[in-house]
Design a protein around this motif. Structure first.
Motif, PDB file in Angstrom:
ATOM      1  N   ILE A  25     -54.143 -22.072 -18.042  1.00  0.00           N
ATOM      2  CA  ILE A  25     -55.083 -21.539 -17.050  1.00  0.00           C
ATOM      3  C   ILE A  25     -54.731 -22.055 -15.664  1.00  0.00           C
ATOM      4  N   SER A  26     -54.304 -23.294 -15.620  1.00  0.00           N
ATOM      5  CA  SER A  26     -53.907 -23.924 -14.369  1.00  0.00           C
ATOM      6  C   SER A  26     -52.743 -23.185 -13.711  1.00  0.00           C
ATOM      7  N   ILE A  27     -51.787 -22.784 -14.517  1.00  0.00           N
ATOM      8  CA  ILE A  27     -50.634 -22.038 -14.000  1.00  0.00           C
ATOM      9  C   ILE A  27     -51.098 -20.705 -13.402  1.00  0.00           C
ATOM     10  N   HIS A  28     -51.949 -20.009 -14.141  1.00  0.00           N
ATOM     11  CA  HIS A  28     -52.452 -18.724 -13.641  1.00  0.00           C
ATOM     12  C   HIS A  28     -53.197 -18.892 -12.321  1.00  0.00           C
ATOM     13  N   ARG A  29     -54.100 -19.841 -12.313  1.00  0.00           N
ATOM     14  CA  ARG A  29     -54.946 -20.052 -11.143  1.00  0.00           C
ATOM     15  C   ARG A  29     -54.096 -20.413  -9.916  1.00  0.00           C
ATOM     16  N   THR A  30     -53.124 -21.281 -10.135  1.00  0.00           N
ATOM     17  CA  THR A  30     -52.271 -21.708  -9.025  1.00  0.00           C
ATOM     18  C   THR A  30     -51.436 -20.541  -8.510  1.00  0.00           C
ATOM     19  N   ALA A  31     -50.860 -19.773  -9.435  1.00  0.00           N
ATOM     20  CA  ALA A  31     -50.059 -18.609  -9.037  1.00  0.00           C
ATOM     21  C   ALA A  31     -50.910 -17.652  -8.214  1.00  0.00           C
ATOM     22  N   ASP A  32     -52.154 -17.450  -8.630  1.00  0.00           N
ATOM     23  CA  ASP A  32     -53.032 -16.520  -7.915  1.00  0.00           C
ATOM     24  C   ASP A  32     -53.301 -16.986  -6.491  1.00  0.00           C
ATOM     25  N   ARG A  33     -53.549 -18.293  -6.333  1.00  0.00           N
ATOM     26  CA  ARG A  33     -53.829 -18.818  -4.994  1.00  0.00           C
ATOM     27  C   ARG A  33     -52.610 -18.694  -4.087  1.00  0.00           C
ATOM     28  N   ILE A  34     -51.453 -18.989  -4.649  1.00  0.00           N
ATOM     29  CA  ILE A  34     -50.212 -18.911  -3.875  1.00  0.00           C
ATOM     30  C   ILE A  34     -49.919 -17.470  -3.480  1.00  0.00           C
ATOM     31  N   ARG A  35     -50.130 -16.556  -4.417  1.00  0.00           N
ATOM     32  CA  ARG A  35     -49.878 -15.144  -4.138  1.00  0.00           C
ATOM     33  C   ARG A  35     -50.795 -14.658  -3.011  1.00  0.00           C
ATOM     34  N   ALA A  36     -52.047 -15.099  -3.065  1.00  0.00           N
ATOM     35  CA  ALA A  36     -53.009 -14.694  -2.036  1.00  0.00           C
ATOM     36  C   ALA A  36     -52.523 -15.133  -0.653  1.00  0.00           C
ATOM     37  N   ARG A  37     -51.950 -16.326  -0.597  1.00  0.00           N
ATOM     38  CA  ARG A  37     -51.460 -16.856   0.682  1.00  0.00           C
ATOM     39  C   ARG A  37     -50.291 -16.032   1.215  1.00  0.00           C
ATOM     40  N   LEU A  38     -49.360 -15.679   0.347  1.00  0.00           N
ATOM     41  CA  LEU A  38     -48.220 -14.866   0.761  1.00  0.00           C
ATOM     42  C   LEU A  38     -48.691 -13.465   1.157  1.00  0.00           C
ATOM     43  N   ASN A  39     -49.620 -12.948   0.369  1.00  0.00           N
ATOM     44  CA  ASN A  39     -50.193 -11.634   0.653  1.00  0.00           C
ATOM     45  C   ASN A  39     -50.754 -11.534   2.055  1.00  0.00           C
ATOM     46  N   ALA A  40     -51.440 -12.581   2.453  1.00  0.00           N
ATOM     47  CA  ALA A  40     -52.072 -12.592   3.776  1.00  0.00           C
ATOM     48  C   ALA A  40     -51.019 -12.401   4.866  1.00  0.00           C
ATOM     49  N   LEU A  41     -49.858 -12.998   4.643  1.00  0.00           N
ATOM     50  CA  LEU A  41     -48.770 -12.837   5.615  1.00  0.00           C
ATOM     51  C   LEU A  41     -48.167 -11.433   5.547  1.00  0.00           C
ATOM     52  N   LEU A  42     -47.850 -11.002   4.314  1.00  0.00           N
ATOM     53  CA  LEU A  42     -47.160  -9.717   4.138  1.00  0.00           C
ATOM     54  C   LEU A  42     -48.027  -8.540   4.589  1.00  0.00           C
ATOM     55  N   ARG A  43     -49.313  -8.732   4.489  1.00  0.00           N
ATOM     56  CA  ARG A  43     -50.245  -7.669   4.834  1.00  0.00           C
ATOM     57  C   ARG A  43     -50.058  -7.186   6.267  1.00  0.00           C
ATOM     58  N   SER A  44     -49.804  -8.110   7.168  1.00  0.00           N
ATOM     59  CA  SER A  44     -49.620  -7.720   8.566  1.00  0.00           C
ATOM     60  C   SER A  44     -48.310  -6.950   8.737  1.00  0.00           C
ATOM     61  N   PHE A  45     -47.463  -6.979   7.729  1.00  0.00           N
ATOM     62  CA  PHE A  45     -46.218  -6.208   7.750  1.00  0.00           C
ATOM     63  C   PHE A  45     -46.310  -4.994   6.825  1.00  0.00           C
ATOM     64  N   GLN A  46     -47.487  -4.709   6.347  1.00  0.00           N
ATOM     65  CA  GLN A  46     -47.744  -3.566   5.454  1.00  0.00           C
ATOM     66  C   GLN A  46     -46.901  -3.590   4.179  1.00  0.00           C
ATOM     67  N   LEU A  47     -46.665  -4.779   3.683  1.00  0.00           N
ATOM     68  CA  LEU A  47     -45.887  -4.900   2.447  1.00  0.00           C
ATOM     69  C   LEU A  47     -46.714  -5.587   1.366  1.00  0.00           C
ATOM     70  N   THR A  48     -46.501  -5.180   0.108  1.00  0.00           N
ATOM     71  CA  THR A  48     -47.078  -5.923  -1.006  1.00  0.00           C
ATOM     72  C   THR A  48     -46.054  -6.974  -1.443  1.00  0.00           C
TER      73      THR A  48
ATOM     74  N   ALA B  23     -40.012 -23.959  -6.368  1.00  0.00           N
ATOM     75  CA  ALA B  23     -41.241 -24.281  -7.090  1.00  0.00           C
ATOM     76  C   ALA B  23     -42.225 -23.115  -7.024  1.00  0.00           C
ATOM     77  N   VAL B  24     -42.367 -22.527  -5.844  1.00  0.00           N
ATOM     78  CA  VAL B  24     -43.304 -21.410  -5.662  1.00  0.00           C
ATOM     79  C   VAL B  24     -42.914 -20.232  -6.560  1.00  0.00           C
ATOM     80  N   ILE B  25     -41.630 -19.875  -6.521  1.00  0.00           N
ATOM     81  CA  ILE B  25     -41.172 -18.743  -7.325  1.00  0.00           C
ATOM     82  C   ILE B  25     -41.284 -19.068  -8.809  1.00  0.00           C
ATOM     83  N   SER B  26     -41.009 -20.299  -9.121  1.00  0.00           N
ATOM     84  CA  SER B  26     -41.093 -20.762 -10.497  1.00  0.00           C
ATOM     85  C   SER B  26     -42.514 -20.612 -11.052  1.00  0.00           C
ATOM     86  N   ILE B  27     -43.481 -20.938 -10.244  1.00  0.00           N
ATOM     87  CA  ILE B  27     -44.879 -20.806 -10.664  1.00  0.00           C
ATOM     88  C   ILE B  27     -45.206 -19.334 -10.937  1.00  0.00           C
TER      89      ILE B  27
END
Lengths: 159, 159
Positions: A25-48, B23-27
């Motif tokens: 569960i920890s792996i999932h939760r961490t991946a989700d938080r990290i993805r959200a952070r990258l998403n916030a950046l990519l969003r301004s570039f209209q990319l997923t 590490a990020v990609i690995s997660i």
DNA sequence: GATCAATAGTTGACTAATCAAGTATTGAAT
DNA sequence: ATTCAATACTTGATTAGTCAACTATTGATC
């Protein structure tokens, strides 16, 4: 009774049945938080994140390009909808496609110059975000994390 | 020149710019593989991982039920489409909803007896999958992994 | 008790993901 | 030369996720 950090995050009252479950569960939760952070950046570039991943793969492949399903294999997250993902990137002018002359079943893909420009603008911010997010861990801990996850992935496929 | 395992998996020729990036990609990659494994199990029960997660949250909440947005907060992966996710579970007869009498803005949700039965049938297989996937790590390594990820999550939100 | 910001959730329009079934091409074995 | 399995996608139908705008209700302030 001390609750684990993850338990607190999820507001759970029951402890996890095992360390294995908490780790999963920890792996999932961490991946989700990290993805959200990258998403916030990519969003301004209209990319997923998926589109970004594809473009980086194509940049890495260079002049020779890559067939569609090879891209899918190299993606960080599995993606059965690769054809349509590429359709959208073609529409945006970020990917160029052409049927392979030597094997007409394959469709070769390349990142366009526009895509390379976009990626160039993203490189530094992405490196910086990754650095910041992992800055709580020292170099040794980062290597440890990488190795532990390597181990996990080495068995997941076989289970 | 030794390539890292992750580099080999993604068929990359260039090394990662930093341990942080690896590490990020690995997660992400690990989370994806683990999710695929759980998915394969849930699929035979016609459930997505998100739906399964909601049902477990509601089971944990018990008789008192939970308001919609509280469920969203407790989910492992963030989900803006929580209303429609619940709609689908209501249609399947797995969730019961009722407007809260004391605060009519809220809608309280409960797992139905059918859902509890379904979850009971899934408990053992899920525990077993988690155990198998983490079996390459000994107890100490599992705790290490959990702690490293705890640390990562503690900063990601603040970056 | 009237106004107004905050909370809790829903809805509509749109985009993306999933699954199964299909087509075109290739390579290998008769 | 012909059949047949395998490969490399593509398409259609369905389901799910995302974002912004909206309604209803509450609680606080004047």
């Amino acid at each position: 009774m001390n609750k684990s950090k993850l338990q607190q995050e999820l507001k759970q009252n029951h402890p996890f049945d095992s360390a294995a479950t908490e780790a999963v569960i920890s792996i999932h939760r961490t991946a989700d938080r990290i993805r959200a952070r990258l998403n916030a950046l990519l969003r301004s570039f209209q990319l997923t994140t998926q589109q970004y991943n594809v473009l980086r793969i194509l940049r890495g492949a260079g002049e020779t390009g890559l067939p569609t399903l090879e891209i899918r294999q190299r993606m960080i997250e599995s993606n059965p909808g690769i054809t349509r993902l590429l359709d959208r990137l073609v529409t945006k002018g970020l990917v160029h496609r052409q049927r392979c002359p030597t094997d007409r079943r394959q469709v070769l893909c390349w990142a366009t110059p526009e895509a390379l420009e976009l990626l160039a603008r993203l490189d530094q911010p992405v490196v910086e975000i990754n650095r910041q997010m992992m800055a709580v861990l020292d170099e040794d801990q980062q290597q440890q994390l990488i190795q532990l996850l390597d181990l996990v992935r080495s068995t997941v496929g076989t289970v």
